[in-house]
Scaffold this motif. Structure first.
Motif, PDB file in Angstrom:
ATOM      1  N   TRP A 153       0.819  -1.220   0.000  1.00 20.62           N
ATOM      2  CA  TRP A 153       0.000   0.000   0.000  1.00 20.62           C
ATOM      3  C   TRP A 153       0.849   1.265   0.000  1.00 20.62           C
ATOM      4  CZ3 TRP A 153      -4.782   0.960  -1.281  1.00 20.62           C
ATOM      5  CH2 TRP A 153      -5.311   2.220  -1.015  1.00 20.62           C
ATOM      6  N   ASP A 154       1.872   1.285   0.840  1.00 20.57           N
ATOM      7  CA  ASP A 154       2.680   2.498   0.944  1.00 20.57           C
ATOM      8  C   ASP A 154       3.288   2.880  -0.401  1.00 20.57           C
ATOM      9  OD1 ASP A 154       2.077   2.702   3.570  1.00 20.57           O
ATOM     10  OD2 ASP A 154       3.913   1.740   4.302  1.00 20.57           O
ATOM     11  N   LYS A 155       3.833   1.872  -1.056  1.00 26.16           N
ATOM     12  CA  LYS A 155       4.475   2.093  -2.341  1.00 26.16           C
ATOM     13  C   LYS A 155       3.436   2.595  -3.358  1.00 26.16           C
ATOM     14  CE  LYS A 155       6.133  -1.168  -5.187  1.00 26.16           C
ATOM     15  NZ  LYS A 155       6.447  -2.584  -5.271  1.00 26.16           N
ATOM     16  N   LEU A 156       2.339   1.867  -3.355  1.00 28.51           N
ATOM     17  CA  LEU A 156       1.255   2.158  -4.282  1.00 28.51           C
ATOM     18  C   LEU A 156       0.671   3.555  -4.076  1.00 28.51           C
ATOM     19  CD1 LEU A 156      -0.770  -1.016  -4.666  1.00 28.51           C
ATOM     20  CD2 LEU A 156      -1.869   1.128  -5.166  1.00 28.51           C
ATOM     21  N   ALA A 157       0.459   3.895  -2.809  1.00 36.62           N
ATOM     22  CA  ALA A 157      -0.138   5.184  -2.461  1.00 36.62           C
ATOM     23  C   ALA A 157       0.792   6.325  -2.875  1.00 36.62           C
ATOM     24  CB  ALA A 157      -0.420   5.237  -0.962  1.00 36.62           C
ATOM     25  N   ARG A 158       2.088   6.134  -2.601  1.00 31.28           N
ATOM     26  CA  ARG A 158       3.059   7.176  -2.958  1.00 31.28           C
ATOM     27  C   ARG A 158       3.116   7.351  -4.469  1.00 31.28           C
ATOM     28  NH1 ARG A 158       7.811   5.116  -1.162  1.00 31.28           N
ATOM     29  NH2 ARG A 158       6.902   4.007   0.612  1.00 31.28           N
ATOM     30  N   LYS A 159       3.066   6.229  -5.168  1.00 26.03           N
ATOM     31  CA  LYS A 159       3.133   6.258  -6.629  1.00 26.03           C
ATOM     32  C   LYS A 159       1.966   7.080  -7.200  1.00 26.03           C
ATOM     33  CE  LYS A 159       2.942   3.138 -10.530  1.00 26.03           C
ATOM     34  NZ  LYS A 159       2.557   1.772 -10.881  1.00 26.03           N
ATOM     35  N   THR A 160       0.755   6.816  -6.714  1.00 31.72           N
ATOM     36  CA  THR A 160      -0.394   7.546  -7.262  1.00 31.72           C
ATOM     37  C   THR A 160      -0.270   9.037  -6.962  1.00 31.72           C
ATOM     38  OG1 THR A 160      -1.700   7.149  -5.273  1.00 31.72           O
ATOM     39  CG2 THR A 160      -2.026   5.625  -7.084  1.00 31.72           C
ATOM     40  N   GLU A 161       0.316   9.370  -5.803  1.00 36.08           N
ATOM     41  CA  GLU A 161       0.424  10.784  -5.460  1.00 36.08           C
ATOM     42  C   GLU A 161       1.536  11.501  -6.215  1.00 36.08           C
ATOM     43  OE1 GLU A 161      -1.358   9.944  -1.096  1.00 36.08           O
ATOM     44  OE2 GLU A 161       0.325  11.330  -1.186  1.00 36.08           O
ATOM     45  N   THR A 162       2.721  10.872  -6.291  1.00 37.14           N
ATOM     46  CA  THR A 162       3.826  11.553  -6.975  1.00 37.14           C
ATOM     47  C   THR A 162       3.627  11.582  -8.489  1.00 37.14           C
ATOM     48  OG1 THR A 162       5.104   9.532  -6.891  1.00 37.14           O
ATOM     49  CG2 THR A 162       5.600  11.177  -5.212  1.00 37.14           C
ATOM     50  N   LEU A 163       3.113  10.475  -9.034  1.00 37.27           N
ATOM     51  CA  LEU A 163       2.928  10.450 -10.494  1.00 37.27           C
ATOM     52  C   LEU A 163       1.539  10.928 -10.906  1.00 37.27           C
ATOM     53  CD1 LEU A 163       4.628   7.039 -11.374  1.00 37.27           C
ATOM     54  CD2 LEU A 163       5.636   9.311 -11.442  1.00 37.27           C
ATOM     55  N   ARG A 164       0.727  11.332  -9.901  1.00 37.48           N
ATOM     56  CA  ARG A 164      -0.646  11.789 -10.150  1.00 37.48           C
ATOM     57  C   ARG A 164      -1.434  10.757 -10.953  1.00 37.48           C
ATOM     58  NH1 ARG A 164      -1.529  16.916  -8.686  1.00 37.48           N
ATOM     59  NH2 ARG A 164       0.278  18.178  -8.222  1.00 37.48           N
ATOM     60  N   GLU A 165      -1.249   9.534 -10.556  1.00 43.94           N
ATOM     61  CA  GLU A 165      -2.013   8.491 -11.240  1.00 43.94           C
ATOM     62  C   GLU A 165      -3.331   8.283 -10.542  1.00 43.94           C
ATOM     63  OE1 GLU A 165      -0.260   4.783 -12.440  1.00 43.94           O
ATOM     64  OE2 GLU A 165       1.693   5.752 -12.652  1.00 43.94           O
TER      65      GLU A 165
END
Ligand SMILES: Nc1nc2c(ncn2[C@@H]2O[C@H](COP(=O)(O)OP(=O)(O)O)[C@@H](O)[C@H]2O)c(=O)[nH]1
Ligand SMILES: [Mg+2]
Length: 402
Positions: A153-165
């Motif tokens: 989750w942490d990885k996934l959540a950060r990814k959506t926020e930084t890459l605006r996915e």
């Protein structure tokens, strides 16, 4: 093809249900973990065939038609028993949960007679509690999904926020193997009280709520209250109904007796019926005769059917909202290119358009779609026409017009 998953704790009758519904022979015994691997078989949804309505004789190919009832194949998977703590890996746990991930709908088999304890060990009827079993099984499913989400989750959540996915898209990719489609995820995300919270800020509690809602939306459950032939079952069925889940009283063993007798030509029985007819009493052994009598008295006369066929039909038509459609090539004779009358019957989700249906039959048919004919109403319809249950559809494509 739609997949129905059979799940529950050990010894509730999953394999018996599976054998009856598919008439395959799998190990059936009274100790936990008899089933070491998931069994996948074919069972049939049944629905009144349009051949009766049209008063014509059909020649089914992909399905069967017996006395005006169409039997449409669907996949059934018998999953090994779940015990409390399975999500943490107890009693072969995750391996078992993994078997049901492909199911579109779950038949949760419970021992309505309470003749097994929490772990599935046989006990005196009434000592076990199917309502408690239901609670722990729900928890197993939720924790299983929670754990899958939690893992990265942490990885996934950060990814959506930084890459605006888009969170739903990222999750859809992650949960594709669980047969959890994106539209379910979107729907659940929308319904969350904390939907405005950033994914990186979600607590474990938030994630648990999300997992539970996701499970409820994407894996509808039908409770199959099995072993109704035993004492105590009736009272427990009442209690199970209070949980709000749909409940179907069932005796998988009775259905197995009937299907085996029918296969041997001893009786005339159609799955789902409230009665059977003995064809030649002299051919029955005393044991067979008394088994059939028990089925009649303890199950059919009291509950109206064994529940096996009802459970399959209910899960497909009511929970998943599937409908039956008959494609043809000749709208006057209701035939395919080989002259077979109403050869095929497909189960499709309610809301499917004719163009989507064309794609389901063949990509080329979808790509070259021009229009369709709703055959019973003799109406030409456009690509957005939504198919109704029992429709006969002819699809006209650029290439099929020669
Ligand atoms: N009385 C009764 N016993 C059943 C019924 N269905 C299954 N059983 C019995 O319950 C035991 C466990 O059945 P099985 O199908 O192996 O359970 P599974 O572990 O859930 O796959 C066996 O002894 C079956 O004969 C039923 O409808 N009524
Ligand atoms: Mg089994």
């Amino acid at each position: 093809m739609v997949m129905i998953g059979l799940t529950g704790k050990p010894n509730v009758g999953k394999s018996t249900f599976f054998s009856a519904a598919t008439l395959a022979t799998v190990p059936i015994a009274s100790y936990p973990f008899t089933t070491k691997k998931a069994n996948i078989g074919v069972t049939y949804a049944s629905t009144n065939c349009v051949c009766r309505e049209l008063k014509i004789q059909d020649n089914p190919v992909n399905s069967q038609c017996i006395d005006g009832v169409r039997y449409i194949p669907v996949k059934l998977v018998d999953c090994p028993g779940l015990v409390p703590g399975a999500w943490k890996g107890r009693g072969l746990g995750n391996q078992f949960l993994d078997e049901i991930r492909k199911a579109d709908v779950l038949l949760l088999i419970l021992d309505a007679a309470g003749s097994t304890d929490e772990e599935g060990r046989p006990c005196k009827p009434g000592l076990g509690d199917p309502v408690k079993d239901l609670k722990f099984l729900e928890e197993e499913f939720d924790m299983w999904i929670f754990q899958i989400l939690k893992k990265d989750w942490d990885k996934l959540a950060r990814k959506t926020e930084t890459l605006r996915e888009d969170l739903a898209s990222v999750l859809a990719e992650k949960l594709a193997g669980l047969q959890i489609k994106k539209h379910f995820i979107v729907q659940v995300l929308e319904s969350l009280d904390f939907k405005s919270k950033k994914p990186t800020q979600w607590t474990d509690e938030n994630l648990k709520i999300f997992a539970e809602k996701l499970r409820k939306t994407s894996k509808p459950i039908l409770i199959v209250a099995n072993k109704v032939d035993l004492p105590q079952a009736e009272e427990n069925i009442g209690r199970l109904k209070e949980t709000g889940y749909p409940v179907i009283p069932c005796s998988a063993e009775a259905e197995l007796v009937l299907r085996r007798a029918s296969e041997k030509g001893l009786i005339d029985y159609k799955p789902g019926n409230h009665e059977f007819k003995i064809l030649d009493e002299k051919k029955l052994t005393e044991k067979q005769f008394s088994a059939l009598n028990m089925v009649k008295e303890k199950v059919l006369d009291r509950f109206g059917s064994t529940g096996v066929q009802n459970a399959i039909n209910f899960s497909l038509f009511n929970l998943l909202g599937m409908i039956a459609v008959y494609p043809v090539e000749d709208e006057n004779k209701f035939t395919d290119h080989e002259g077979r009358v109403l050869p095929d019957c497909y189960l499709i989700p309610k809301g499917t358009t004719v163009k989507e249906f064309a794609y389901m039959i063949h990509t080329e048919l979808g790509e070259n779609f021009i229009y369709a004919v709703e055959v019973k109403g003799k109406k030409r319809v456009g690509e957005d026409y939504m198919i109704k249950h029992g429709d006969i559809i002819k699809i006209v494509s650029a290439k099929s017009r020669g």
